[in-house]
Design an enzyme around this catalytic site. Structure first.
Site, PDB file in Angstrom:
ATOM      1  N   CYS A  45       0.808  -1.204   0.000  1.00  0.00           N
ATOM      2  CA  CYS A  45       0.000   0.000   0.000  1.00  0.00           C
ATOM      3  C   CYS A  45       0.850   1.267   0.000  1.00  0.00           C
ATOM      4  O   CYS A  45       0.772   2.096   0.884  1.00  0.00           O
ATOM      5  CB  CYS A  45      -0.972   0.062   1.173  1.00  0.00           C
TER       6      CYS A  45
ATOM      7  N   GLU B 207      -1.015  -2.456  -5.993  1.00  0.00           N
ATOM      8  CA  GLU B 207      -0.149  -3.410  -5.317  1.00  0.00           C
ATOM      9  C   GLU B 207       0.743  -4.046  -6.357  1.00  0.00           C
ATOM     10  O   GLU B 207       0.311  -4.255  -7.495  1.00  0.00           O
ATOM     11  CB  GLU B 207      -0.998  -4.466  -4.601  1.00  0.00           C
TER      12      GLU B 207
END
Length: 227
Positions: A2, A110
């Site tokens: 993240c 991601e």
DNA sequence: CCAGACGTTGTT
DNA sequence: GTCTGG
DNA sequence: CCAGACGTTGTT
DNA sequence: GTCTGG
């Protein structure tokens, strides 16, 4: 994980929160949002946190937590905090108790793989709705007479079934029914950590995208195209 | 007691 | 600031 | 998270 | 390799 996310629509703020019909957001300050496709660490991003009266207010805060006790040049500015550690860590304990915030996002990235070039994925809600990440913030003054700098970090947790093939961590995404409790300063750390769990996989979708997203300066809708 | 760390990620 | 290690 | 820099001297 | 900047 993240280390990058999006806010693509200007209506992500007040309108979306009022639509939830939660008492806490009735007098919510209008959140002025400039849509962005590539929000990165060390940049400013909108966060929602209680103001002096306990009502949620929004403003831009820098991503990368600088603890209030930092002397001199900050050495550590973690962009993530593990949900497993926030209650015990000296760095996060106070913030978990007193300085929780919501970080609006409508998608995140991601990277999959162990060595470059890693394959980036874009993740969003199936209905392309709003995510609220669980965040912690701090206020730090470089000097006694300097202007304070507010920073935040995103809490991470274990991956749900959608994220498992892509990565071993994911951001904590709060359910709308938990927004109030997360911001409620009368709720203690014990109550707060109950909310830190993986989000429902069936409400999310993910697809591979171009490595153009790797360059922070790239900030257009083409970053989200499936490849 | 004081001194020094306080984090995550990923990669090995 | 608060905890850990020496 | 990834990309890109990683230095000094001296001058403004 | 490691740190900084975005």
């Amino acid at each position: 994980m993240c280390g990058r996310y999006t806010i693509r629509r200007a209506d992500v703020g007040a309108a979306a929160l009022r639509a939830l019909n939660l008492p806490l957001f009735e007098e919510f300050t209008e959140l002025k949002i400039v849509p962005r496709f590539n929000i990165a660490p060390s940049q400013n991003a909108p966060v929602i946190r209680p103001n002096a009266a306990g009502k949620p207010a929004a403003g831009e805060v820098r991503w990368g937590l600088i603890p209030s006790w930092t002397k001199g040049k900050p050495k550590m500015q973690p962009i993530n905090a593990r949900a497993e550690n926030v209650a015990t860590s000296a760095m996060f304990r106070q913030a978990l108790e007193r300085r929780r915030c919501l970080v609006p996002a409508d998608g995140f990235y991601e990277w999959h793989g162990s060595k470059p070039p890693k394959q980036p994925y874009f993740i969003r809600r199936k209905d392309d709705g709003l995510f609220m990440f669980a965040g912690l913030w701090e206020r730090w003054k470089p000097d006694d007479d300097a202007e304070p700098i507010d920073t935040f970090t995103l809490i991470t947790t274990t991956p749900n079934e959608l994220m498992k093939p892509i990565h071993n961590r994911m951001p904590v995404i709060l359910s709308p029914e938990d927004y109030e409790k997360w911001l409620d300063r009368t709720a203690g750390a014990e109550e707060a950590i109950q909310l830190l769990r993986p989000y429902a996989a069936e409400e999310m979708e993910a697809w591979p995208i171009s490595t153009r997203v790797n360059r922070v300066g790239n900030d257009g809708p083409e970053l989200l195209e499936k490849i």
